[in-house]
Design a protein around this motif. Structure first.
Motif, mmCIF file in Angstrom:
data_model
loop_
_atom_site.group_PDB
_atom_site.id
_atom_site.type_symbol
_atom_site.label_atom_id
_atom_site.label_comp_id
_atom_site.label_asym_id
_atom_site.label_seq_id
_atom_site.Cartn_x
_atom_site.Cartn_y
_atom_site.Cartn_z
ATOM 1 N N LEU A 126 0.830 -1.200 0.000
ATOM 2 C CA LEU A 126 0.000 0.000 0.000
ATOM 3 C C LEU A 126 0.867 1.254 0.000
ATOM 4 O O LEU A 126 0.547 2.245 -0.666
ATOM 5 N N VAL B 177 -5.544 4.925 4.047
ATOM 6 C CA VAL B 177 -4.529 3.882 4.227
ATOM 7 C C VAL B 177 -3.953 3.932 5.624
ATOM 8 O O VAL B 177 -3.797 2.895 6.291
ATOM 9 N N LEU C 177 -6.621 0.961 6.623
ATOM 10 C CA LEU C 177 -6.129 -0.220 5.908
ATOM 11 C C LEU C 177 -4.868 -0.802 6.540
ATOM 12 O O LEU C 177 -4.789 -2.021 6.734
#
Length: 420
Positions: free
Chosen positions: A85, A109, A113
């Protein structure tokens, strides 16, 4: 003894500079490019990428080497989701999306995430992992998850769970960011499939909005008639232009004699450049619209006032070329316009709505007047007519009921229905 010369492609591969990698054609017809790049843990590893042509394979390898030279580890299937990512966000997405969108991606993110899926291996990520993660986002208090309840300035309940969960719209957004990242991994042949696409999430209900009615819209325009930005409010309500499109409008975009305006720029506040005039977000947003007669008159009056302000400012004037500016010619901050709009609503005695709801008001009033949905789509700059139809489905339903009632009255022939 004669020797067979090597193919030209092989000679080109050997002549590449040291560190650029090698490119050659495989027996199956595909092209393979290989080279060394920076890997997680500050190590170097040899990677291989493939393409249907030599140019495609070389472009993939060059992209990875370029990211590696910038100090970005090139993630692979054996790396973690967090590493991939980070690579995708800073090495790929940053070149494909607008800065404000990248900022939202980065927050997504960082806050959701990586804490939820970052430790997992990219190659071992499953649809069940993604589904479990999204279910957790829907039910977990974010103040507790991000440890914001330790200080009152971050959370209203110190030491206690306030139950602040993410909205369905935000959960869907997190899911879409993950799908975009994994889709790139599939295109680079790091993953065989995008497992996030196998997870179906409930479609969130569209945000409710309360557009202005026709009497409310007339009252707003009447109150704004003496306002310095009267022409802006006229344009917003009569054409449905977005806030950024209004503030990014230049005088050269207007043809007041022909009664048209070209929309292809938008004023946005970015983290690096501050107020910046950018291209519209999508190609569909670039459009040429017809200006109502009332807007042409108000824009001509605004231009005269603009010239007076320019003369009054003298050397303090900033020539930005923008239609709507401060009294010294500088761009108007979108947040300041929102505050001014709120004060205008108060003076008009109207309920508080968002500035964007003026755009919804335009479309709603046009639909109620029987304007075709395709015309409204082109005026608003929607990419697909489905977006226009979906947002204003409630208006179309009301119009259907009015049409059915009209037909019912016609079939009754002026007589009430029988109760027998």
């Amino acid at each position: 003894m004669t020797t067979t010369p090597r193919p030209a492609s092989s000679r080109r591969a050997r002549s590449r500079a040291n560190g650029d990698g090698t490119v050659y054609q495989r027996k199956d017809g595909r092209w393979e490019a290989a080279g060394y790049v920076l890997a997680p843990g500050n190590t170097r590893r040899r990677i291989r990428v493939y393409g249907t042509t030599r140019k495609e394979a070389l472009a993939k390898l060059t992209e990875k080497i370029a990211a590696s030279n910038l100090g970005l580890p090139v993630a692979a299937a054996d790396s973690t989701v967090s590493t991939y990512l980070t690579y995708w966000l800073n090495g790929v997405a940053v070149h494909q999306i607008r800065e404000n969108t990248h900022t939202r991606y980065a927050a997504c993110v960082r806050l959701h995430l990586i804490p939820g899926l970052g430790a997992k291996k990219l190659a071992r990520l499953t649809a069940r992992d993604v589904r479990t993660f999204l279910d957790g986002l829907r039910t977990t208090c974010q103040c507790c998850a991000q440890k914001r309840d330790s200080a009152r300035r971050h959370c209203c309940a110190i030491g206690h769970c306030c139950g602040t969960t993410l909205s369905p719209l935000t959960v869907t957004y997190v899911h879409s960011v993950l799908k975009s990242a994994l889709e790139h991994a599939v295109r680079e042949e790091e993953l065989p499939r995008n497992v996030a696409r196998n997870v179906k999430t409930t479609v969130p209900r569209p945000r409710r909005f309360q557009p202005l009615t026709a009497p409310e819209a007339r009252r707003l325009l009447q109150t704004a008639s003496s306002n310095r930005l009267h022409a802006l409010y006229e344009l917003a309500l009569r054409t449905g232009l977005r806030r950024g499109e209004l503030l990014g409008l230049h005088w050269e975009d207007l043809d007041l004699d022909g009664g048209t305006a070209s929309i292809h720029r938008s004023l946005q506040r970015t983290r690096t450049d501050g107020l910046a005039v950018l291209h519209t977000k999508t190609r569909a947003s670039e459009r040429r619209i017809a200006l109502p007669t009332e807007c042409i008159h108000s824009l001509k009056s605004h231009r005269e006032r603009h010239q007076e302000e320019r003369q009054a400012a003298g050397i303090g004037w900033t020539d930005s070329g923008l239609v709507f500016t401060t009294p010294t010619g500088r761009p108007l901050d979108p947040a300041n316009l929102t505050r001014r709009f709120g004060r205008l609503l108060d003076r008009a005695g109207l309920r508080r709505i968002r500035f964007h709801d003026l755009r919804h008001s335009t479309a709603t009033l046009l639909l109620e007047q029987g304007v075709d949905l395709v015309v409204i789509k082109e005026l608003l700059g929607h990419a697909h007519i489905g977006a226009t139809a979906g947002v204003y489905a409630h208006v179309r339903l009301r119009l259907q009921r009015q049409a059915i009632d009209t037909l019912s009255n016609a079939l009754r022939d002026g007589h009430p229905p029988s109760t027998a």
